[in-house]
Write an enzyme that holds these catalytic residues in place. Structure first.
Site, short mmCIF file in Angstrom:
data_model
loop_
_atom_site.label_atom_id
_atom_site.label_comp_id
_atom_site.label_asym_id
_atom_site.label_seq_id
_atom_site.Cartn_x
_atom_site.Cartn_y
_atom_site.Cartn_z
N ASP A 163 67.34 162.73 40.54
CA ASP A 163 66.10 162.76 39.74
C ASP A 163 64.94 163.22 40.64
OD1 ASP A 163 63.74 162.12 38.41
OD2 ASP A 163 64.53 160.27 37.56
N GLU B 258 62.77 179.52 44.33
CA GLU B 258 61.75 180.18 45.17
C GLU B 258 62.37 180.90 46.36
OE1 GLU B 258 58.67 177.55 46.58
OE2 GLU B 258 57.43 179.23 47.27
N HIS C 101 57.66 185.59 53.53
CA HIS C 101 57.86 185.15 52.14
C HIS C 101 57.90 186.35 51.20
CE1 HIS C 101 57.74 182.62 48.63
NE2 HIS C 101 56.68 183.28 48.19
N LYS D 29 53.73 170.01 49.62
CA LYS D 29 54.53 170.88 48.75
C LYS D 29 55.55 171.64 49.61
CE LYS D 29 55.57 174.75 46.23
NZ LYS D 29 56.25 175.97 46.71
#
Ligand SMILES: CC(C)(COP(=O)([O-])OP(=O)([O-])OC[C@H]1O[C@@H](n2cnc3c(N)ncnc32)[C@H](O)[C@@H]1OP(=O)([O-])[O-])[C@@H](O)C(=O)NCCC(=O)NCCSC(=O)C[C@@](C)(O)CC(=O)[O-]
Ligand SMILES: NC(=O)C1=CN([C@@H]2O[C@H](COP(=O)(O)OP(=O)(O)OC[C@H]3O[C@@H](n4cnc5c(N)ncnc54)[C@H](OP(=O)(O)O)[C@@H]3O)[C@@H](O)[C@H]2O)C=CC1
Length: 427
Positions: free
Chosen positions: A283, A83, A381, A267
């Protein structure tokens, strides 16, 4: 080796120049440098040994976030992520926070839980006390399986017995093994122990053991980060520092009460954490599962971080969450870039890695909230995402930056506009 994690003008270099810079700062040798300069650091043969049905490899961009100072130590942070703007935002906040002492972190010991489910018991509370009566025996059986871990000071330290007296399947007794897994993530370690104690638990309770598996709600293995930023450091051309702080506090209040917002807020935290977890071969599903389960610990889903205003007006942010990461086990030793990431990070224990991860998560959360509370997320962004869109629309070479620039200048970053710009230029 003390390094300076500042990376001024890093963005204006090309990847090879950036690599040369990191090689010098982190003291990478020729073999390590070659891993990053060639395409494909993971040999197919190794990949084939890691999972099943391998037909190839999937690559991700590998970047380094700069400016991090954690407990007074400069840290370069490797991040593997798809991202755009994540690495930029983390670096930006680390740079800003650096001027007020950086991040303070701490962590609990590396304690994981394994669960052993016991069914078919009429007197679950009686079974609980019988199990606690045999506590040391159960611990000893668990520890008989892993001499390496015991030698390192780890191993099963305690047990807990949880009772669910009413379930659709009758009473359920759940034995928790509390295991110090040292520098491992620990899933395989504790699963082996859970299987080892099952037979004795059946003998003690007269019940039947079903599941024997770790819990991903690693609430005894917490990492914490704290940051304190004076308003002056948050000042920008268009916003006073106090206004930025107020906006961040409003954003936090929203995430604290509304699960729809908390999911996005968290998030944003994971935007920082997952790339570190991936870059170190850990993981990320385990870390994600632990994070979101921990965010529900008060009975409702809420923000993992807190943001407050100190008496002197400074912004204070904290993050505390499970961080089950290892330096041994899983893919941490098989993936060549995972070892390299640890060298760049210059860390020696899993606890240090856990603390770096939460510091980056807090930085990332701060970056997103700062943008959201002021100009909005899209300028920063989308300006960085524009290159992605240009590539997806078919731009190559110099066209990528040009099409991205034109979209950003027109404040219109869309795939069809990128295609239109490309077509115009080719006409
Ligand atoms: C993107 C920025 C940093 C631009 O911000 P800016 O003000 O244009 O930055 P700047 O040009 O003043 O640069 C400041 C520093 O930022 C870094 N930086 C700046 N640009 C770059 C770049 N191209 N490449 C590498 N580093 C960059 C770099 O460290 C630089 O210092 P320098 O080293 O140059 O002295 C800012 O707008 C920002 O932080 N935005 C937030 C972005 C973000 O959070 N992205 C995550 C994706 S959105 C999402 O998924 C989560 C969300 C938002 O939904 C979570 C939530 O809702 O809570
Ligand atoms: N729900 C989940 O999250 C699950 C995750 N997994 C997977 O399990 C893997 C992680 O398991 P993990 O137990 O960490 O991996 P491993 O079993 O591969 O490694 C742990 C072992 O390494 C040895 N070891 C050597 N040095 C150290 C040290 N310094 N500290 C601790 N142990 C050391 C120990 O004993 P010895 O040498 O005797 O082996 C230890 O048991 C990941 O791949 C994860 O994806 C698996 C099942 C479920």
């Amino acid at each position: 080796m003390n390094i300076d994690s500042s990376l001024p003008n890093f963005r204006s270099l090309d990847p090879a120049q950036r690599l040369a810079h990191i090689v010098a700062k982190a003291g990478l040798d020729a073999r390590e440098t070659a891993l990053l300069s060639q395409s494909g650091a993971l040999p197919l043969e190794t990949a084939n040994g890691m999972i099943e049905n391998v037909i190839g490899k999937f690559e991700l961009p590998y970047a380094v976030a700069g400016y991090f100072q954690i407990n007074g130590r400069d840290v370069l942070v490797p991040m593997a992520v798809e991202e755009p703007s994540v690495v930029a935002a983390a670096s930006f906040m680390a740079k800003l926070v650096r001027a007020s002492g950086g991040f303070q972190t701490s962590s609990t010991g590396p304690l994981m839980r394994a669960q052993v489910q016991v069914m078919g018991i009429g007197d679950p509370y009686g079974a609980r006390l019988a199990l606690l009566h045999h506590r040391q025996e159960i611990i000893d059986i668990a520890n008989s399986r892993d001499q390496v871990l015991i030698g390192l000071g780890g191993g099963c330290k305690d047990i807990e017995v949880h009772v669910f007296s009413e379930t659709p399947r009758g009473p359920m007794v759940i034995v928790h093994l509390i295991v110090d897994v040292r520098d491992a993530m620990g899933a395989n370690t504790v699963n082996t122990m859970a299987e080892a104690v099952a037979q004795r638990i059946e003998q003690i309770t007269g019940g039947t053991v079903r599941l024997r598996i770790l819990s991903n709600l690693a609430d005894l293995r917490l990492a914490r980060a704290r940051v304190q930023v004076p308003a002056a450091l948050l000042e920008s051309k268009h916003y006073r520092g106090e206004v930025v702080i107020d906006g961040i506090i409003d954003a936090y209040a929203f995430a604290a009460i509304d699960p729809y917002r908390a999911a996005t807020h968290n998030k944003g935290i994971m935007n920082g954490i997952d790339p570190v977890i991936v870059a170190t071969g850990n993981d990320w599903r385990a870390v994600e599962a632990g994070a979101h389960a921990y965010a529900c610990r008060q009975g409702h889903y809420t923000s993992l971080s807190t943001w407050e205003i100190a008496k002197n007006g400074d912004l204070v942010g904290t993050l505390e969450m499970p961080m089950p990461v290892g330096l041994v086990g899983g893919a941490t030793k098989t993936h060549p870039l995972a070892r390299l990431s640890l060298k760049i990070l210059q860390i020696k224990t899993a606890q240090e890695l856990a603390e770096v991860a939460v510091a980056v998560g807090l930085a990332q959360n701060m970056g997103a909230l700062r943008a959201l509370a002021t100009e909005g997320i899209q300028r920063g962004h989308m300006a960085l995402h524009a290159r992605n869109i240009a590539i997806a629309a078919g731009a190559k070479g110099a066209d990528v930056d040009r099409v991205a620039r034109e979209m950003v200048a027109a404040k219109d970053v869309r795939a069809d506009f990128a295609a239109q710009l490309l077509k115009q230029d080719r006409a």
